[in-house]
Design a protein around this motif. Structure first.
Motif, short mmCIF file in Angstrom:
data_model
loop_
_atom_site.label_atom_id
_atom_site.label_comp_id
_atom_site.label_asym_id
_atom_site.label_seq_id
_atom_site.Cartn_x
_atom_site.Cartn_y
_atom_site.Cartn_z
N LEU A 95 0.85 -1.19 0.00
CA LEU A 95 0.00 0.00 0.00
C LEU A 95 0.88 1.24 0.00
N TYR A 96 0.68 2.10 -0.99
CA TYR A 96 1.49 3.30 -1.16
C TYR A 96 0.76 4.54 -0.66
N ARG A 97 0.24 4.46 0.52
CA ARG A 97 -0.35 5.60 1.24
C ARG A 97 -0.52 5.16 2.68
N ALA A 98 -0.92 6.09 3.52
CA ALA A 98 -1.18 5.74 4.92
C ALA A 98 -2.34 4.76 5.00
N LEU A 99 -2.24 3.84 5.93
CA LEU A 99 -3.36 2.94 6.24
C LEU A 99 -4.27 3.67 7.21
N ARG A 100 -5.53 3.76 6.86
CA ARG A 100 -6.51 4.44 7.72
C ARG A 100 -7.28 3.40 8.54
N LEU A 101 -7.67 3.81 9.72
CA LEU A 101 -8.43 2.92 10.58
C LEU A 101 -9.70 2.44 9.89
N ASP A 102 -10.32 3.30 9.08
CA ASP A 102 -11.54 2.87 8.40
C ASP A 102 -11.28 1.91 7.24
N ASP A 103 -10.00 1.64 6.90
CA ASP A 103 -9.66 0.60 5.93
C ASP A 103 -9.74 -0.79 6.57
N VAL A 104 -9.66 -0.85 7.89
CA VAL A 104 -9.58 -2.12 8.61
C VAL A 104 -10.96 -2.77 8.67
N VAL A 105 -11.02 -4.03 8.21
CA VAL A 105 -12.26 -4.81 8.25
C VAL A 105 -12.40 -5.46 9.63
N TRP A 106 -11.33 -6.06 10.12
CA TRP A 106 -11.31 -6.63 11.46
C TRP A 106 -9.87 -6.72 11.96
N HIS A 107 -9.74 -6.90 13.26
CA HIS A 107 -8.43 -7.13 13.87
C HIS A 107 -8.59 -8.16 14.97
N LYS A 108 -7.54 -8.95 15.16
CA LYS A 108 -7.56 -10.00 16.19
C LYS A 108 -6.16 -10.15 16.76
N ALA A 109 -6.10 -10.50 18.03
CA ALA A 109 -4.82 -10.81 18.65
C ALA A 109 -4.21 -12.03 17.96
N LEU A 110 -2.90 -12.05 17.91
CA LEU A 110 -2.18 -13.15 17.28
C LEU A 110 -1.27 -13.77 18.34
N PRO A 111 -1.85 -14.60 19.21
CA PRO A 111 -1.08 -15.12 20.33
C PRO A 111 0.03 -16.08 19.89
N LEU A 112 1.07 -16.13 20.69
CA LEU A 112 2.19 -17.02 20.48
C LEU A 112 2.07 -18.16 21.49
N VAL A 113 1.90 -19.38 20.99
CA VAL A 113 1.76 -20.55 21.86
C VAL A 113 2.83 -21.56 21.46
N ASP A 114 3.68 -21.90 22.42
CA ASP A 114 4.77 -22.85 22.17
C ASP A 114 5.58 -22.48 20.93
N GLY A 115 5.84 -21.17 20.77
CA GLY A 115 6.67 -20.69 19.68
C GLY A 115 5.99 -20.58 18.34
N VAL A 116 4.67 -20.78 18.29
CA VAL A 116 3.93 -20.71 17.02
C VAL A 116 2.77 -19.74 17.18
N HIS A 117 2.64 -18.81 16.24
CA HIS A 117 1.53 -17.87 16.29
C HIS A 117 0.24 -18.59 15.90
N GLN A 118 -0.81 -18.30 16.66
CA GLN A 118 -2.11 -18.95 16.47
C GLN A 118 -3.02 -18.03 15.65
N PHE A 119 -3.22 -18.41 14.39
CA PHE A 119 -4.00 -17.60 13.47
C PHE A 119 -5.49 -17.97 13.52
N PRO A 120 -6.35 -16.97 13.37
CA PRO A 120 -7.77 -17.27 13.20
C PRO A 120 -7.99 -17.84 11.80
N ALA A 121 -9.17 -18.35 11.54
CA ALA A 121 -9.49 -18.79 10.19
C ALA A 121 -9.44 -17.57 9.27
N LEU A 122 -8.74 -17.72 8.15
CA LEU A 122 -8.59 -16.62 7.20
C LEU A 122 -9.34 -16.93 5.93
N ALA A 123 -9.96 -15.90 5.37
CA ALA A 123 -10.71 -16.07 4.13
C ALA A 123 -9.87 -15.66 2.94
#
Length: 110
Positions: A82-110
């Motif tokens: 992206l060649y401009r500032a990212l605006r908060l209203d561009d964001v569809v959703w956000h989620k924490a990306l926890p680290l468990v036993d050295g691996v990041h736990q991702f939500p289901a992605l579409a």
């Protein structure tokens, strides 16, 4: 199509507080905001955020987001930049990306 940006918690807090961001230090250095696809974001987390436990995964709709350029990067894969500032209203959703036993736990992605 959703594209994904990984932020450290303070970077996400800054975006929320200011309503926009020019990105993380790597984005500022490169002159664009790095995004990943559903297929590449886990490897991005492993390569660049291996030990980070304060991450936030942000989803953005790439359709209509301008100016986004799909450019070759890691291993010849195309990544959205992206060649401009990212605006908060561009964001569809956000989620924490926890680290468990050295691996990041991702939500289901579409």
């Amino acid at each position: 199509m959703l594209i994904y940006k990984i932020f450290r918690a303070p970077e996400w807090a800054d975006l929320q507080a200011n309503g926009q961001t020019d990105g993380a230090p790597i984005d500022l250095a490169d002159g664009y905001i790095h995004f990943s696809t559903a297929e590449t974001v886990a490897k991005t987390a492993a390569m660049y955020f291996a030990d980070a436990d304060d991450l936030v995964l942000v989803a953005v709709q790439s359709d209509g987001l301008a100016p986004v350029k799909w450019e070759e990067a890691r291993g010849g894969q195309l990544f959205p930049h992206l060649y401009r500032a990212l605006r908060l209203d561009d964001v569809v959703w956000h989620k924490a990306l926890p680290l468990v036993d050295g691996v990041h736990q991702f939500p289901a992605l579409a």
